[in-house]
Design a protein around this motif. Structure first.
Motif, PDB file in Angstrom:
ATOM      1  N   SER A   1      30.632  33.219  38.810  1.00  0.00           N
ATOM      2  CA  SER A   1      30.321  34.668  38.321  1.00  0.00           C
ATOM      3  C   SER A   1      28.840  35.142  38.652  1.00  0.00           C
ATOM      4  O   SER A   1      28.368  36.199  38.404  1.00  0.00           O
TER       5      SER A   1
ATOM      6  N   GLU B   1      36.552  39.914  36.607  1.00  0.00           N
ATOM      7  CA  GLU B   1      37.864  39.474  36.958  1.00  0.00           C
ATOM      8  C   GLU B   1      38.092  39.841  38.539  1.00  0.00           C
ATOM      9  O   GLU B   1      39.087  39.052  39.108  1.00  0.00           O
ATOM     10  N   VAL B   2      37.347  40.745  39.087  1.00  0.00           N
ATOM     11  CA  VAL B   2      37.820  41.292  40.273  1.00  0.00           C
ATOM     12  C   VAL B   2      37.027  40.162  41.490  1.00  0.00           C
ATOM     13  O   VAL B   2      37.401  39.758  42.262  1.00  0.00           O
ATOM     14  N   PHE B   3      35.868  39.777  40.892  1.00  0.00           N
ATOM     15  CA  PHE B   3      34.734  38.941  41.562  1.00  0.00           C
ATOM     16  C   PHE B   3      35.021  37.442  41.313  1.00  0.00           C
ATOM     17  O   PHE B   3      34.862  36.694  42.381  1.00  0.00           O
TER      18      PHE B   3
ATOM     19  N   THR C   1      36.567  43.354  33.212  1.00  0.00           N
ATOM     20  CA  THR C   1      37.273  44.068  34.205  1.00  0.00           C
ATOM     21  C   THR C   1      36.537  43.871  35.465  1.00  0.00           C
ATOM     22  O   THR C   1      37.326  43.350  36.429  1.00  0.00           O
ATOM     23  N   GLU C   2      35.424  44.002  35.584  1.00  0.00           N
ATOM     24  CA  GLU C   2      34.705  44.050  36.885  1.00  0.00           C
ATOM     25  C   GLU C   2      34.798  42.501  37.380  1.00  0.00           C
ATOM     26  O   GLU C   2      34.803  42.030  38.375  1.00  0.00           O
TER      27      GLU C   2
ATOM     28  N   ARG D   1      25.941  42.961  40.640  1.00  0.00           N
ATOM     29  CA  ARG D   1      27.090  43.463  40.010  1.00  0.00           C
ATOM     30  C   ARG D   1      26.798  44.247  38.459  1.00  0.00           C
ATOM     31  O   ARG D   1      25.603  43.649  38.200  1.00  0.00           O
TER      32      ARG D   1
END
Length: 345
Positions: A78, A255-257, A252-253, A55
């Motif tokens: 994470s 929090e998606v994963f 932001t990214e 990511r």
């Protein structure tokens, strides 16, 4: 977010994005060859998208960790281990091309974590990986046994106590290690094996391995009562691990994963719950134990000073725990009292 104290001493004396390729020289992480991000993303096998597709935030941490000793502060789940795997694959390639035998050591504080990280590295690399912990009776191994393990493996995953014991026995020298990954590195305080490894060996080593620390929080709970306490603990950790703390500013990214817990507020009305009966029983039990402790201190058999000191320390601890539990029963209720008891264990 970089640590606010950029001028701290004993930090980052090595760059970690490469190793000297001169086979006649010792492996060094100083003045490495220049690797461009584009080259790494397009052609390096350790970033093969068929193997692992990082990511964006993982790539950011990875790029920072290539350039300096880093403590990656990222939430559980994470993918900190995969960042470590990316670094392991790059460094192992450079080591092999140099023709000089160097080891990569991955430290994890529990046997379960050792097993877990061992499996991840085996699955995502083609390296020879070994795992070591007390239950395998490694403390009984001879120098010959360890020499065999070191010769046959590229990566050694172990508990910190195992590494500390092997270093103290001189079965392994830290100069032969080019990369040291420290999982849950916030534990490196006091006399924890992490701290002892760094103090007794790393900081006395002439050719230091690069460091990659991983943690969900660089600050331990105990002893923290202000922002200054937090800053002091982070500074101490950075100095001990010869590294800089790094985390992601744009979340932001992530929090998606990374699943995050939802906060639920529960309000306790102490007027609706009476703990008087329980308090009376606790008071009676404490009085009984307190009297027993006093009798023990007066006993002729416990005349020796060290025994007396231990009894006084135990009595003080019981008194403190008793006061905390009563406070919670009065102000916060039975559940919080139970939580305080768990925390004091």
């Amino acid at each position: 977010m970089h640590s606010p104290k950029q001028d701290r001493t004993n930090l980052l004396k090595q760059s970690i994005n490469g190793i000297s390729l001169d086979p006649s020289s010792d492996i060094s992480l100083i003045n490495p060859p220049d690797y461009s991000t584009a080259k790494l993303e397009s052609s390096s096998s350790f970033l093969d998208p068929m193997d692992f597709n990082p990511r964006r935030y993982q790539m950011k941490v990875y790029e920072v960790a290539r350039k300096r000793n880093t403590i990656a502060v990222l939430e559980t789940g994470s993918g900190k281990t995969m960042i470590a795997v990316m670094l392991i694959k790059e460094i192992s390639q450079i080591v092999k091309s140099s023709g000089v035998k160097k080891l990569i050591i991955f430290l994890a504080p529990t046997v379960n974590l050792v097993n877990q990280q061992y499996e991840v590295i085996k699955v995502h690399t083609n390296l020879d990986v070994g795992e070591y912990y007390g239950a395998k009776r490694v403390d009984e191994w001879s120098l010959k046994s360890w020499e065999k393990e070191l010769n046959e493996h590229d990566v050694l995953v172990m508990t910190p106590q195992v590494l500390l014991d092997v270093l103290r026995k001189a079965f392994l020298h830290l100069e032969t290690v080019c990369f040291l990954i420290i999982d849950e590195c916030h534990r490196a305080t006091g006399n924890h094996p992490y701290a002892r490894i760094m103090k007794e060996f790393y900081h006395k080593c002439n050719n230091k391995p690069k460091i990659f620390g991983m943690t969900a929080s660089p600050v331990v709970r105990r002893g923290v009562s202000s922002a200054m306490d937090c800053e002091n603990q982070m500074s101490e950790l950075e100095c001990l691990l010869d590294s800089q703390i790094y985390t992601i500013e744009d979340r932001t990214e992530m929090e998606v994963f990374v699943p995050s817990a939802k906060e639920i507020y529960l309000f306790y009305d102490k007027s609706q719950f009476s703990s008087s009966d329980l308090k009376e029983k606790i008071e009676a039990s404490f009085s009984k134990f307190d009297a027993s402790m006093l009798n023990l201190q007066k006993s002729p058999e416990n005349f020796y000073k060290d025994i007396d000191d231990k009894l006084k320390a135990l009595q003080k601890r019981l008194s403190n725990d008793h006061a905390k539990i009563l406070y919670c029963l009065d102000d916060l209720g039975l559940i919080c009292a139970h939580e305080v008891w768990l925390f004091s264990q």
